[in-house]
Design a protein around this motif. Structure first.
Motif, PDB file in Angstrom:
ATOM      1  N   GLU A 138      31.489  34.420 -12.403  1.00 48.29           N
ATOM      2  CA  GLU A 138      30.583  34.919 -13.442  1.00 48.29           C
ATOM      3  C   GLU A 138      30.144  36.346 -13.205  1.00 48.29           C
ATOM      4  OE1 GLU A 138      28.035  31.497 -15.425  1.00 48.29           O
ATOM      5  OE2 GLU A 138      27.443  31.953 -13.369  1.00 48.29           O
ATOM      6  N   ALA A 139      29.927  36.667 -11.937  1.00 48.48           N
ATOM      7  CA  ALA A 139      29.384  37.986 -11.645  1.00 48.48           C
ATOM      8  C   ALA A 139      30.462  39.063 -11.664  1.00 48.48           C
ATOM      9  CB  ALA A 139      28.692  37.967 -10.287  1.00 48.48           C
ATOM     10  N   THR A 140      31.611  38.748 -11.091  1.00 48.24           N
ATOM     11  CA  THR A 140      32.624  39.787 -10.934  1.00 48.24           C
ATOM     12  C   THR A 140      33.775  39.675 -11.913  1.00 48.24           C
ATOM     13  OG1 THR A 140      33.861  38.426  -9.401  1.00 48.24           O
ATOM     14  CG2 THR A 140      32.179  39.861  -8.454  1.00 48.24           C
ATOM     15  N   GLY A 141      33.916  38.514 -12.528  1.00 50.08           N
ATOM     16  CA  GLY A 141      35.060  38.331 -13.412  1.00 50.08           C
ATOM     17  C   GLY A 141      36.346  38.058 -12.670  1.00 50.08           C
ATOM     18  N   ASP A 142      36.282  38.019 -11.340  1.00 49.25           N
ATOM     19  CA  ASP A 142      37.484  37.732 -10.550  1.00 49.25           C
ATOM     20  C   ASP A 142      38.021  36.360 -10.898  1.00 49.25           C
ATOM     21  OD1 ASP A 142      36.303  39.248  -7.454  1.00 49.25           O
ATOM     22  OD2 ASP A 142      37.329  40.084  -9.198  1.00 49.25           O
ATOM     23  N   LYS A 143      39.314  36.297 -11.014  1.00 50.06           N
ATOM     24  CA  LYS A 143      39.914  34.996 -11.290  1.00 50.06           C
ATOM     25  C   LYS A 143      40.092  34.266  -9.968  1.00 50.06           C
ATOM     26  CE  LYS A 143      42.355  36.361 -15.399  1.00 50.06           C
ATOM     27  NZ  LYS A 143      43.644  36.654 -15.982  1.00 50.06           N
ATOM     28  N   ILE A 144      39.645  33.033  -9.952  1.00 49.62           N
ATOM     29  CA  ILE A 144      39.833  32.289  -8.714  1.00 49.62           C
ATOM     30  C   ILE A 144      40.542  30.970  -8.976  1.00 49.62           C
ATOM     31  CG2 ILE A 144      37.835  33.214  -7.490  1.00 49.62           C
ATOM     32  CD1 ILE A 144      36.447  30.644  -8.199  1.00 49.62           C
ATOM     33  N   VAL A 145      41.046  30.435  -7.891  1.00 48.50           N
ATOM     34  CA  VAL A 145      41.779  29.185  -7.929  1.00 48.50           C
ATOM     35  C   VAL A 145      41.121  28.286  -6.893  1.00 48.50           C
ATOM     36  CG1 VAL A 145      44.000  28.151  -7.356  1.00 48.50           C
ATOM     37  CG2 VAL A 145      43.922  30.265  -8.628  1.00 48.50           C
ATOM     38  N   ALA A 146      40.779  27.074  -7.278  1.00 44.44           N
ATOM     39  CA  ALA A 146      40.088  26.203  -6.330  1.00 44.44           C
ATOM     40  C   ALA A 146      40.545  24.768  -6.458  1.00 44.44           C
ATOM     41  CB  ALA A 146      38.578  26.269  -6.570  1.00 44.44           C
ATOM     42  N   LEU A 147      40.463  24.060  -5.353  1.00 43.52           N
ATOM     43  CA  LEU A 147      40.783  22.638  -5.343  1.00 43.52           C
ATOM     44  C   LEU A 147      39.482  21.891  -5.598  1.00 43.52           C
ATOM     45  CD1 LEU A 147      43.074  20.624  -4.716  1.00 43.52           C
ATOM     46  CD2 LEU A 147      42.307  20.601  -2.364  1.00 43.52           C
ATOM     47  N   THR A 148      39.427  21.118  -6.664  1.00 39.21           N
ATOM     48  CA  THR A 148      38.173  20.442  -6.991  1.00 39.21           C
ATOM     49  C   THR A 148      38.406  18.978  -7.331  1.00 39.21           C
ATOM     50  OG1 THR A 148      38.364  20.954  -9.326  1.00 39.21           O
ATOM     51  CG2 THR A 148      37.220  22.559  -7.982  1.00 39.21           C
ATOM     52  N   THR A 163      30.472  29.833  -8.302  1.00 40.19           N
ATOM     53  CA  THR A 163      31.568  29.379  -9.146  1.00 40.19           C
ATOM     54  C   THR A 163      32.004  27.989  -8.722  1.00 40.19           C
ATOM     55  OG1 THR A 163      32.280  31.664  -9.096  1.00 40.19           O
ATOM     56  CG2 THR A 163      33.763  30.100 -10.119  1.00 40.19           C
ATOM     57  N   ARG A 164      31.970  27.736  -7.417  1.00 39.60           N
ATOM     58  CA  ARG A 164      32.393  26.440  -6.906  1.00 39.60           C
ATOM     59  C   ARG A 164      31.493  25.327  -7.430  1.00 39.60           C
ATOM     60  NH1 ARG A 164      32.678  24.090  -0.737  1.00 39.60           N
ATOM     61  NH2 ARG A 164      33.798  22.221  -1.372  1.00 39.60           N
ATOM     62  N   THR A 165      30.186  25.545  -7.380  1.00 36.69           N
ATOM     63  CA  THR A 165      29.242  24.550  -7.880  1.00 36.69           C
ATOM     64  C   THR A 165      29.478  24.319  -9.370  1.00 36.69           C
ATOM     65  OG1 THR A 165      27.591  25.125  -6.235  1.00 36.69           O
ATOM     66  CG2 THR A 165      26.800  24.032  -8.214  1.00 36.69           C
ATOM     67  N   LEU A 166      29.659  25.390 -10.100  1.00 40.47           N
ATOM     68  CA  LEU A 166      29.873  25.245 -11.535  1.00 40.47           C
ATOM     69  C   LEU A 166      31.160  24.479 -11.809  1.00 40.47           C
ATOM     70  CD1 LEU A 166      28.767  28.798 -12.689  1.00 40.47           C
ATOM     71  CD2 LEU A 166      27.538  26.653 -12.998  1.00 40.47           C
ATOM     72  N   LEU A 167      32.175  24.703 -10.985  1.00 41.35           N
ATOM     73  CA  LEU A 167      33.440  24.003 -11.161  1.00 41.35           C
ATOM     74  C   LEU A 167      33.317  22.531 -10.799  1.00 41.35           C
ATOM     75  CD1 LEU A 167      36.405  26.104  -9.733  1.00 41.35           C
ATOM     76  CD2 LEU A 167      36.158  25.172 -12.011  1.00 41.35           C
ATOM     77  N   GLU A 168      32.775  22.289  -9.595  1.00 47.53           N
ATOM     78  CA  GLU A 168      32.790  20.924  -9.083  1.00 47.53           C
ATOM     79  C   GLU A 168      31.741  20.030  -9.710  1.00 47.53           C
ATOM     80  OE1 GLU A 168      34.434  19.748  -5.926  1.00 47.53           O
ATOM     81  OE2 GLU A 168      34.774  21.577  -4.806  1.00 47.53           O
ATOM     82  N   LEU A 169      30.613  20.618 -10.081  1.00 44.46           N
ATOM     83  CA  LEU A 169      29.516  19.779 -10.559  1.00 44.46           C
ATOM     84  C   LEU A 169      29.295  19.931 -12.050  1.00 44.46           C
ATOM     85  CD1 LEU A 169      27.068  20.337  -7.578  1.00 44.46           C
ATOM     86  CD2 LEU A 169      28.548  18.399  -8.022  1.00 44.46           C
ATOM     87  N   GLN A 170      30.320  20.430 -12.714  1.00 47.25           N
ATOM     88  CA  GLN A 170      30.218  20.693 -14.139  1.00 47.25           C
ATOM     89  C   GLN A 170      29.680  19.503 -14.932  1.00 47.25           C
ATOM     90  OE1 GLN A 170      33.559  21.434 -17.048  1.00 47.25           O
ATOM     91  NE2 GLN A 170      33.611  23.259 -15.771  1.00 47.25           N
ATOM     92  N   SER A 171      30.357  18.362 -14.784  1.00 46.05           N
ATOM     93  CA  SER A 171      29.934  17.265 -15.640  1.00 46.05           C
ATOM     94  C   SER A 171      28.585  16.715 -15.213  1.00 46.05           C
ATOM     95  CB  SER A 171      30.986  16.161 -15.714  1.00 46.05           C
ATOM     96  OG  SER A 171      31.416  15.818 -14.440  1.00 46.05           O
ATOM     97  N   PHE A 172      28.298  16.780 -13.896  1.00 40.04           N
ATOM     98  CA  PHE A 172      26.990  16.342 -13.446  1.00 40.04           C
ATOM     99  C   PHE A 172      25.907  17.199 -14.100  1.00 40.04           C
ATOM    100  CE2 PHE A 172      23.573  14.919 -10.872  1.00 40.04           C
ATOM    101  CZ  PHE A 172      22.864  16.038 -10.468  1.00 40.04           C
ATOM    102  N   LEU A 173      26.099  18.505 -14.073  1.00 39.97           N
ATOM    103  CA  LEU A 173      25.095  19.424 -14.621  1.00 39.97           C
ATOM    104  C   LEU A 173      24.934  19.222 -16.133  1.00 39.97           C
ATOM    105  CD1 LEU A 173      26.016  22.674 -12.658  1.00 39.97           C
ATOM    106  CD2 LEU A 173      23.924  21.346 -12.434  1.00 39.97           C
ATOM    107  N   LYS A 174      26.078  19.104 -16.798  1.00 39.69           N
ATOM    108  CA  LYS A 174      25.999  18.973 -18.256  1.00 39.69           C
ATOM    109  C   LYS A 174      25.276  17.695 -18.647  1.00 39.69           C
ATOM    110  CE  LYS A 174      30.010  21.663 -19.687  1.00 39.69           C
ATOM    111  NZ  LYS A 174      31.313  21.687 -20.344  1.00 39.69           N
TER     112      LYS A 174
END
Lengths: 314, 256
Positions: free
Chosen positions: B67-77, B168-179
């Motif tokens: 979100e802050a840098t716009g860097d594209k990342i790839v993560a295992l979630t 970004t990791r929290t937003l990725l991994e906990l997306q549905s929990f947060l929503k």
């Protein structure tokens, strides 16, 4: 704000429209599918009252009285536990942690473990290996510790350091290999003071060096282990710290890797009898042992200084 | 449903990704180019093949933008994200409880700031109570150590001014929990539909349009008079959500 009980989520996994049966793991072609789902074509609504249809899971020759989805849940969770545990400081999985996942079904441990191993190998090319303690009082017995590490099962060649840029991990790996090889060619034990002498020659003890931190890290990760030795010599009582390979090194790094590492250091100018010399000094045998024992070459005193190997960043 | 191509090359890529947890997309593509003889353009196909295999353990490789840098990342979630405990391994129940508190405080922050100051976070530690409403023992020192761990493990981000926000990791991994837990507070970017906790918003108070910085850049790229995608009013990109850089986060916390 209670979180949902995940037992009920068994059916929410990405399914391919198959009822009752777990997801895509069934459709992989490789190996032996030992698991048999007895109720694949049954309408699950009718199961509850039909005494002849038993929902059970068969693993190998064992029949377990647990729903296939639940068993699959255990397998998945075990695999995930192993993978995510590798991020923790100790990077281990305890048998107790796996048992905790199983709730009241701890008797299923062996079957779940076996299946989880298969899944790990299939998907990640990794497996859990138990750390052992090595009896030191001359017995050489190995005892299990009920703690596992994850190690790669991929063939050695793929992991060549030239093909992958491991960045900072490369530095640690190189240093570790140096330490392990120094220990290996002394038949498994070196005095810490002697190790530090080698470090000095390799310019690793300069000011601002974090070699001690690295040693601590290796110790914590159980790549090396230390023990105190007290002895008497002419000048009185002496104390030395002995350094040996740790349980993780034994589980993760085949001796062949270390032999190859030493060969790589010597480079193209290595004498043809190098491998034999290494083996003789280490008191080990490797698969490609040359039968040439003409050279009773003395043990290599450690890696040469200022080597041009790309495995060590000095 | 795995394509017949799944091989040691895919496994090797996975192992490298695991050891790094999160990777930038550039690094991931480089890694892919190293390990495999395939064409550069087949990277997406490659990831899809790996994901087919990963589905058998309810994991997947996701691509997202910081979100802050716009860097594209790839993560295992994880693909199932219901329980935080399953996602954040290596933490004790007490530590997870604290984490949940921080999540709550961050999401509930006033004015869509989506952050809290480290000071406030540490003070929260003394307010932890278990299910029987007994207070849990988490000292301030322990809380500070924990915060460091959360940042190190990439669950939270700490700004230069000490503001804690969601990674970004929290937003990725906990997306549905947060929503699910914070239906009203959690918002989505109007363009990419992912959760947004830092970015731009429409100048019109009543309008719900929100855009990540990198999404705004893409959306307004060739527009002479940037207009809100929702209400069409002029968009200057100066009204922000999330904390502005170099500003300190508020020290009070709104409790749910």
């Amino acid at each position: 704000m209670d979180e949902d009980d995940y037992e009920s989520r068994g059916s929410s996994q990405k399914s391919n429209g198959k009822r009752g049966a777990p997801s895509s793991s069934q459709s992989h072609s490789s190996g032996s599918q030992k698991r048999v789902m007895r109720d694949i074509d049954d309408d699950s609504d009718q199961d509850d009252h039909a005494p002849k249809t038993i929902r059970a899971t068969t693993v190998g020759s064992k029949v377990l009285d647990i729903l296939p989805e639940d068993f699959e849940r255990f397998v998945k969770d075990t695999v995930r536990l192993a993978i995510f545990s590798s991020h923790s400081e100790a990077a281990t999985v305890k048998r107790d942690d796996i048992k905790a996942l199983l709730g009241t079904h701890t008797r299923l441990y062996d079957s779940v473990f076996e299946k989880a191993q298969e899944r790990l190998r299939k998907v990640f090319g990794m497996e859990m290996a138990e750390l052992t303690t090595k009896g030191r009082s001359g017995k050489n017995e190995e005892k299990g510790t009920k703690t596992y590490i994850l190690r790669s099962t991929l063939p050695l060649d793929l992991l060549g350091s030239e093909s992958l840029d491991w960045e900072d991990q490369l530095e640690d790996q190189g240093l570790l290999m140096v330490i392990l090889s120094l220990i290996m060619v002394r038949e498994g034990v070196i005095f810490e003071s002697h190790l530090k002498q080698h470090f000095r020659r390799l310019m690793l003890m300069e000011e601002g060096s974090d070699i001690d931190k690295k040693m601590d890290m290796f110790l914590k990760k159980r790549y090396i282990e230390k023990s105190k030795l007290e002895y008497l010599d002419e000048s009185g009582e002496k104390i030395e710290m002995e350094v040996r390979w740790g349980a993780r090194a034994r589980a993760e790094i085949p001796e062949e890797n270390v032999v190859r590492f030493i060969e790589e250091i010597f480079g193209p100018e290595a004498p043809k009898t190098l491998r034999a010399s290494i083996e003789k000094a280490s008191n080990i045998r490797t698969k490609t042992t040359d039968s040439n024992d003409a050279d009773a070459a003395e043990a290599s005193n450690g890696t040469p200084c200022g080597s041009s190997s790309n495995a060590i960043r000095l | 449903m795995t394509t017949p191509d799944y091989s040691d090359t895919h496994r090797l890529f996975l192992q490298a990704l695991i050891s790094r947890r999160l990777m930038t997309e550039d690094a991931a593509i480089q890694l892919y180019a190293h390990v495999s003889p395939f064409d550069q353009d087949d990277f997406t196909d490659f990831i899809n093949t790996v994901n087919d295999s990963l589905s058998s353990v309810e994991l997947e490789i996701r691509r997202a933008q910081d979100e802050a840098t716009g860097d594209k990342i790839v993560a295992l979630t994880n693909t199932n994200e219901q329980k935080i405990a399953q996602v954040a391994t290596g933490y004790s129940p007490l530590e997870l409880e604290y984490f949940k508190h921080l999540l709550d405080a961050i999401v509930m922050a006033d004015d869509e700031l989506y952050c809290i100051s480290s000071t406030a976070a540490v003070n929260e530690a003394s307010k932890l109570k278990n299910k029987e409403n007994k207070s849990l023992q988490l000292t301030k020192a322990a809380a500070e150590d924990l915060l460091t761990r959360f940042v190190h493990d990439k669950w939270l981000i700490k700004s230069k001014t000490g503001a804690l926000s969601l990674s970004t990791r929290t937003l990725l991994e906990l997306q549905s929990f947060l929503k699910e837990a914070y239906e009203e507070q959690v918002q989505e970017c109007t363009l990419c539909m992912e959760i947004i906790t830092k970015g731009q918003r429409c100048n019109v108070a009543a309008c719900a349009a929100r855009l990540h910085q990198h999404c705004a850049k893409t959306y307004f790229e060739n527009m002479n008079n940037p207009a809100c995608p929702s209400c069409r009013s002029p968009w200057d990109g100066k009204t922000l959500i999330g904390l502005a850089p170099n500003v300190e986060a508020p020290h009070t916390i709104r409790r749910r």
